[in-house]
Scaffold this motif. Structure first.
Motif, PDB file in Angstrom:
ATOM      1  N   GLY A  36     -78.848   5.426  69.286  1.00 16.98           N
ATOM      2  CA  GLY A  36     -77.965   6.262  70.087  1.00 16.98           C
ATOM      3  C   GLY A  36     -76.506   5.899  69.917  1.00 16.98           C
TER       4      GLY A  36
ATOM      5  N   GLY B  98     -76.025   7.761  66.351  1.00  9.72           N
ATOM      6  CA  GLY B  98     -75.750   8.327  67.661  1.00  9.72           C
ATOM      7  C   GLY B  98     -74.901   9.582  67.580  1.00  9.72           C
ATOM      8  N   LYS B  99     -73.910   9.567  66.694  1.00 11.46           N
ATOM      9  CA  LYS B  99     -73.079  10.752  66.504  1.00 11.46           C
ATOM     10  C   LYS B  99     -73.903  11.904  65.932  1.00 11.46           C
ATOM     11  CE  LYS B  99     -68.812   8.108  65.768  1.00 11.46           C
ATOM     12  NZ  LYS B  99     -67.769   7.733  64.779  1.00 11.46           N
TER      13      LYS B  99
ATOM     14  N   ALA C 182     -75.980  13.378  68.691  1.00 13.40           N
ATOM     15  CA  ALA C 182     -75.164  14.221  69.563  1.00 13.40           C
ATOM     16  C   ALA C 182     -74.852  15.568  68.906  1.00 13.40           C
ATOM     17  CB  ALA C 182     -73.868  13.501  69.930  1.00 13.40           C
ATOM     18  N   ARG C 183     -74.701  15.575  67.587  1.00 14.82           N
ATOM     19  CA  ARG C 183     -74.419  16.822  66.861  1.00 14.82           C
ATOM     20  C   ARG C 183     -75.656  17.688  66.707  1.00 14.82           C
ATOM     21  NH1 ARG C 183     -71.585  13.467  63.093  1.00 14.82           N
ATOM     22  NH2 ARG C 183     -73.406  13.616  61.729  1.00 14.82           N
TER      23      ARG C 183
END
Length: 249
Positions: A20, A25-26, A29-30
């Motif tokens: 995460g 993690g990015k 999130a995307r």
């Protein structure tokens, strides 16, 4: 397309865990990949939600029950029919970068995390789709840590996750060799200097040096990899010689 990761585990709170953060993690999130967990205890019928029992024939520890895990795996398949299913176990075949690359190129993966003394063997007999894999010749407390490592290896290969397009190809194992040594500034540190060839600006010489270092390090540190690499290289050379000979005739 979103790479879908499904994890069958007794400890869903361990995910996404370190995945995460940072690049993974990015990417999460995307929406580049998704992370869903399945609590294996949900498929137990008794009030204690029992997933294990004593080993047949005696012995220490407990064994994960085939009936419980079979139901959990069937549920995972209904959620993601085309994804490979990997069971984390030290009895499994060590996973390779080639296999990671193939998984990363697909729709996702289902990971089955072992615990205790392992799985009832009948699970694998009844569900032959399950691949038994390991990280190395080591024993962990559970398969969750191994699952995180395998997911990390897959996620970083997804399109757009790493910054440089070549980052995923100029690395250890991608061409059968360990990666060459890396250096950066300062030019001199504690009397040790960056090799002159890397400061020469001659890209051909740099490439040749890196190839030599990769081959040398692989031969010395990983003779198993070197044996495979040498065999493939010799076969390729023999094939090239045969082709040249056929052309001359």
């Amino acid at each position: 397309m979103t790479f879908a990761a499904t994890i069958l585990t007794l400890y869903p709170e361990m995910f996404p865990g370190p995945l995460g953060t940072s690049l993974a993690g990015k990417a999460l999130a995307r929406g580049d990949w998704s992370c869903d967990t399945i609590q294996m205890r949900d498929f137990a019928a008794d009030k204690h939600r029992t997933v294990d029992d004593t080993p047949a024939g005696g012995g220490a520890g407990m064994v994960l029950k085939a009936d419980i895990l079979g139901a959990a795996v069937d549920h995972a398949i209904s959620q993601q029919r085309d994804a490979p299913i990997l069971a984390m176990t030290p009895r499994g075949k060590p996973i390779t970068q080639d296999r990671i690359r193939a998984i990363a190129g697909g729709p996702g993966v289902t990971l089955l995390c072992g615990r205790f003394e392992g799985f009832d063997e009948r699970l694998f007999e009844a569900r032959p789709r399950i691949e038994q894999v390991s990280l190395a010749d080591i024993v962990l407390s559970g398969g969750e840590t191994a699952a995180i490592a395998i997911l990390d290896a897959c996620i970083r290969l997804l399109p757009g996750v790493m910054g440089a397009a070549s980052s995923g190809t100029e690395e250890s194992f991608e061409d059968g060799l360990l990666e060459y040594p890396q250096y950066t500034r300062p030019q001199t540190w504690e009397g040790r200097t960056i090799p002159e060839v890397l400061r020469s600006g001659d890209h051909a010489k740099v490439d040749a040096w890196r190839k030599l270092q990769a081959e040398t390090d692989t031969r010395l540190r990983r003779p198993d990899l070197w044996e495979c690499y040498s065999g493939v290289r010799d076969q390729s050379a023999s094939g090239a010689r045969r082709k040249d000979k056929d052309t001359d005739q």
